[in-house]
Scaffold this motif. Structure first.
Motif, mmCIF file in Angstrom:
data_model
loop_
_atom_site.group_PDB
_atom_site.id
_atom_site.type_symbol
_atom_site.label_atom_id
_atom_site.label_comp_id
_atom_site.label_asym_id
_atom_site.label_seq_id
_atom_site.Cartn_x
_atom_site.Cartn_y
_atom_site.Cartn_z
ATOM 1 N N ARG A 3 0.826 -1.199 0.000
ATOM 2 C CA ARG A 3 0.000 0.000 0.000
ATOM 3 C C ARG A 3 0.860 1.249 0.000
ATOM 4 O O ARG A 3 0.483 2.265 -0.526
ATOM 5 C CB ARG A 3 -0.885 0.040 1.237
ATOM 6 C CG ARG A 3 -1.664 -1.190 1.453
ATOM 7 C CD ARG A 3 -2.214 -1.204 2.886
ATOM 8 N NE ARG A 3 -2.994 -0.010 3.163
ATOM 9 C CZ ARG A 3 -4.238 0.147 2.796
ATOM 10 N NH1 ARG A 3 -4.822 -0.782 2.108
ATOM 11 N NH2 ARG A 3 -4.902 1.234 3.092
ATOM 12 N N ALA A 4 2.020 1.144 0.611
ATOM 13 C CA ALA A 4 2.822 2.332 0.823
ATOM 14 C C ALA A 4 3.262 2.983 -0.489
ATOM 15 O O ALA A 4 3.347 4.194 -0.569
ATOM 16 C CB ALA A 4 4.047 1.976 1.658
ATOM 17 N N THR A 6 1.717 2.983 -3.397
ATOM 18 C CA THR A 6 0.697 3.440 -4.327
ATOM 19 C C THR A 6 0.578 4.949 -4.229
ATOM 20 O O THR A 6 0.539 5.516 -3.150
ATOM 21 C CB THR A 6 -0.672 2.803 -4.018
ATOM 22 O OG1 THR A 6 -0.864 2.884 -2.622
ATOM 23 C CG2 THR A 6 -0.729 1.381 -4.492
ATOM 24 N N VAL A 13 -6.310 -0.506 -3.293
ATOM 25 C CA VAL A 13 -5.100 -1.094 -2.757
ATOM 26 C C VAL A 13 -5.340 -2.490 -2.210
ATOM 27 O O VAL A 13 -4.900 -3.481 -2.798
ATOM 28 C CB VAL A 13 -4.452 -0.174 -1.707
ATOM 29 C CG1 VAL A 13 -3.404 0.681 -2.364
ATOM 30 C CG2 VAL A 13 -5.472 0.696 -1.029
ATOM 31 N N ALA A 14 -6.053 -2.573 -1.102
ATOM 32 C CA ALA A 14 -6.264 -3.881 -0.497
ATOM 33 C C ALA A 14 -7.227 -4.684 -1.362
ATOM 34 O O ALA A 14 -8.208 -4.150 -1.860
ATOM 35 C CB ALA A 14 -6.846 -3.721 0.903
ATOM 36 N N ARG B 82 -13.772 -2.611 3.771
ATOM 37 C CA ARG B 82 -12.594 -1.856 3.334
ATOM 38 C C ARG B 82 -12.626 -0.427 3.864
ATOM 39 O O ARG B 82 -11.780 0.387 3.523
ATOM 40 C CB ARG B 82 -12.535 -1.843 1.805
ATOM 41 C CG ARG B 82 -12.342 -3.239 1.225
ATOM 42 C CD ARG B 82 -12.217 -3.180 -0.274
ATOM 43 N NE ARG B 82 -13.500 -3.101 -0.929
ATOM 44 C CZ ARG B 82 -13.696 -2.517 -2.109
ATOM 45 N NH1 ARG B 82 -12.698 -1.951 -2.737
ATOM 46 N NH2 ARG B 82 -14.892 -2.511 -2.652
ATOM 47 N N PRO B 158 -6.439 -3.298 7.344
ATOM 48 C CA PRO B 158 -5.941 -2.265 6.437
ATOM 49 C C PRO B 158 -7.132 -1.703 5.657
ATOM 50 O O PRO B 158 -7.910 -2.475 5.082
ATOM 51 C CB PRO B 158 -4.984 -3.015 5.509
ATOM 52 C CG PRO B 158 -5.060 -4.436 5.848
ATOM 53 C CD PRO B 158 -5.942 -4.634 7.024
ATOM 54 N N GLU B 160 -9.018 1.044 2.863
ATOM 55 C CA GLU B 160 -8.800 1.916 1.718
ATOM 56 C C GLU B 160 -9.334 3.309 1.995
ATOM 57 O O GLU B 160 -8.881 4.293 1.425
ATOM 58 C CB GLU B 160 -9.513 1.345 0.487
ATOM 59 C CG GLU B 160 -8.812 0.152 -0.109
ATOM 60 C CD GLU B 160 -9.621 -0.433 -1.229
ATOM 61 O OE1 GLU B 160 -9.962 0.310 -2.162
ATOM 62 O OE2 GLU B 160 -9.931 -1.629 -1.164
ATOM 63 N N GLY B 188 -0.140 8.560 4.039
ATOM 64 C CA GLY B 188 1.110 8.210 3.374
ATOM 65 C C GLY B 188 1.103 6.782 2.861
ATOM 66 O O GLY B 188 1.768 6.453 1.890
ATOM 67 N N GLU B 189 0.333 5.914 3.543
ATOM 68 C CA GLU B 189 0.234 4.522 3.110
ATOM 69 C C GLU B 189 -0.756 4.356 1.977
ATOM 70 O O GLU B 189 -0.980 3.251 1.499
ATOM 71 C CB GLU B 189 -0.198 3.635 4.281
ATOM 72 C CG GLU B 189 0.839 3.523 5.372
ATOM 73 C CD GLU B 189 0.265 2.879 6.625
ATOM 74 O OE1 GLU B 189 -0.870 2.381 6.576
ATOM 75 O OE2 GLU B 189 0.963 2.913 7.653
ATOM 76 N N GLY B 190 -1.416 5.441 1.586
ATOM 77 C CA GLY B 190 -2.341 5.355 0.454
ATOM 78 C C GLY B 190 -3.799 5.309 0.860
ATOM 79 O O GLY B 190 -4.678 5.189 0.012
#
Lengths: 302, 315
Positions: A3-4, A6, A13-14, B82, B158, B160, B188-190
């Motif tokens: 994920r980092a 992207t 992502v997930a 999500r 995790p 989104e 930062g992780e999206g």
């Protein structure tokens, strides 16, 4: 973690996690443990379990002079409640006496508290919205609530029955059981019938339990739902005693409650037992559907 | 509604409550993926109703909402795992410990693997700084700790998209900093972060985009820089001759002039104005200028200009 890296307008992502049928059962287990770890639940069960102990002690004291229950003021006076007179001869009758004593009020009140609080309690504490966005799914959450309430019906009945049996065994002799019809059966057979009676009593509570869950979907106040449900128990009981209203009596959920005694006949007298179970099934179907219709369409504003 | 890459997209989203009260009217909101999106509005402007519609808790009267490209509330079962959410403050089972609260919320998610549950709960607790208090009953938690536990529930997987309604409510300044750092880290992780707050400087510090709602309607949306720029900058002049300064500035089209002791503040005119010329004009008229410059418009200025309402910045 991938994920980092992207970037800002990145694709999802997930990966979408699939829901597994077995994993969905976790909510049911969580519901059961949450219900039975609450102090209120344990207190209700404690009160219910104390009733047979009190009855047992009262009967023991009253008959300590060698007399029997209900003979105090000479024959003509009112008879003792169901099964009380047999307790001194056979402790197992304390199970039936305790169930007969708790079924009209204590048991349905306890169910009313648990069922009324089931959805409305989550709404008033705000936890309902978090369960739903988890996402628990409204139908699944409702089914989990039903399951927990039904489990409480069973555990509450067993609390009375087991406490009754233990107290009865401790204070009175046990032995062959003389049924209402006069036939005598072995103690083992009596135990089986006691288990059957407990099962029927638990099933007798299905109607009020479903009604309570439905009422619980109508409001965001747990207290209001509990009070309404318990109020309905009392109202139905009162209506059931008014002879002028005999037309509606067969449709009142407590009407056939005491039919469990028919299991203590040889042969078993099934008519009222079946009517009771049919009536409970009818209540479960009607109010279960109503709860489903209400809860799946409800705006969750609490 | 056409599918776009947006994390949140609404078209004509409307909610009229029974009784006729219009809470949200024709909302067209677009939250780009990867953004930290500030959702602003005075109390009662329809922010919470909007968030509840996005999360499938409230059925819209009309219009449509898409979350991560899928329609809500129809696709709730596949989308919501999500999405992490903190809606109108935390809600906890006070008779359960912090850890058991999270275990219960995680059990409600049918896509959550029970084998990794204890580990995920522990790491979520650590992430919000509640590791040491995990075994305490939630009723013993302070407001700030409850808020952290609510955040931890949003971070069990995790995600989104994170929808955070007033996440720093009840936190002390140190806690607020930690949450801001956490939001930046997640972004930062999206993760797309949708943040509603009444703390404007908080939005300004962490958000890339923002939208402003008032009375159920969307007033504006865009990047924070655009929003702040849309409100003109303010001119500030420090001088021992404020009366003369006000006269000269007025002649040059500066409006809303306010004098505070030796400081004169005003709105620059819409037409571009060379500030050096303005300064020269002041000096020419004999105004002794000690300091001269523009103050960058803050989001608060933009907000007040847009909603015409005051805002409790200090919270």
């Amino acid at each position: 973690m991938s994920r980092a890296e992207t970037g800002a307008p990145a694709a999802p992502v997930a990966a979408v996690r699939p829901s597994r049928p077995l994993w969905t059962l976790a909510l049911f287990r969580s519901e059961l443990t949450t219900t039975f770890r609450r102090w209120r639940t344990l207190a209700l069960l404690g009160v219910l379990a104390a009733v047979p102990v009190l009855i047992g002690i009262a009967v023991k004291i009253e008959t300590s002079d060698g007399g029997t229950v209900g003979q105090g003021g000479g024959g003509g006076e009112g008879e003792a409640p169901a099964f009380f007179s047999q307790i001194t001869n056979n402790g197992i009758f304390l199970v039936f006496a305790a169930l007969a004593a708790t079924l009209p009020v204590f048991l349905p009140m306890a169910i009313g508290v648990i069922a009324g609080d089931s959805i409305a309690g989550e709404a008033s504490s705000g936890t309902l919205r978090y369960l739903l966005v988890a996402p628990a799914g409204r139908i699944r959450l409702l089914l989990a609530k039903f399951t927990a309430v039904m489990a409480f019906c069973l555990v509450a009945t067993l609390a009375v029955a087991v406490s009754g049996l233990a107290t009865g065994a401790l204070l009175f002799p046990l032995g062959d059981v003389t049924l209402i019809s006069g036939t005598t059966v072995s103690f083992g057979d009596g135990l089986v019938r006691a288990l059957g009676v407990a099962a029927v009593v638990a099933l007798s509570l299905v109607g009020i339990a479903t009604l309570g869950v439905f009422i619980s979907t109508l409001t965001n106040s747990g207290i209001a739902a509990m009070a309404t449900t318990v109020g309905l128990v009392i109202t139905a009981q009162i209506l059931d005693t008014i002879p002028q209203l005999h037309g509606i009596h067969p449709y009142l959920f407590p009407h056939y409650w005491l039919s469990f005694a028919d299991l203590l006949r040889a042969p078993v007298y099934w008519d009222d037992l079946v009517k009771n179970l049919e009536l409970q099934g009818l209540y479960a179907a009607v109010f279960g559907s109503a709860a489903w219709a209400r809860f799946t369409a409800k705006d969750i504003t609490a | 509604m056409e599918e776009t890459g947006a994390a949140v997209e609404t078209r004509g989203l409307t909610k009229r409550y029974r009784g006729g009260q219009l809470a949200v009217a024709g909302l067209d909101l677009t939250v780009p993926r990867g953004s930290v999106f500030g959702f602003l509005g005075p109390n009662g402007s329809g922010k919470t109703t909007t968030i509840r519609m996005l999360m499938g808790l409230i059925e819209p009267t009309s219009g449509a909402a898409r979350l991560l490209g899928e329609p809500m509330p129809r696709a709730a079962r596949s989308v919501l795992p999500r999405v992490g959410a903190l809606i109108e403050g935390p809600a906890l089972y006070s008779h359960l410990t912090g850890r058991d609260n999270l275990l219960r919320y995680d059990a409600a998610d049918p896509t959550a693997d029970p084998r990794t549950r204890p580990a995920r709960v522990a790491s979520a607790l650590d992430r919000v700084g509640l590791g040491a208090a995990a075994g305490k009953k939630a009723r013993a938690y302070s407001l700030g700790m409850k808020q952290r536990l609510g955040l931890a529930a949003a971070l069990l997987q995790p995600r989104e998209l994170l929808v955070l309604d007033e996440p720093t409510n009840g936190l002390d300044p140190q806690g607020m900093r930690e949450i801001r750092a956490l939001v930046r880290e997640l972004a930062g992780e999206g993760t797309t972060v949708f943040l509603s707050s009444h703390l404007l400087d908080e939005i300004e510090q962490v958000c890339t985009h923002a939208a402003v709602m008032a009375q159920g309607k969307l007033i504006t949306q865009g990047t924070v820089a655009e929003l702040a720029a849309s409100s003109r900058g303010r001119l500030s002049v420090t001088t021992p001759d404020p009366v003369d300064a006000v006269r000269v500035l007025k002649e040059h089209g500066v409006t809303d002039l306010v004098t505070l002791d030796e400081r004169v503040v005003g709105e620059l005119p819409q037409t571009p104005l060379e500030l050096a010329d303005l300064n020269a004009a002041l000096v020419r008229e004999g105004v002794r200028v000690r300091a001269f410059g523009t103050e960058r418009a803050s989001l608060e200025d933009a907000f007040v200009a847009l909603t015409g309402e005051g805002f409790d910045v200090a919270g």
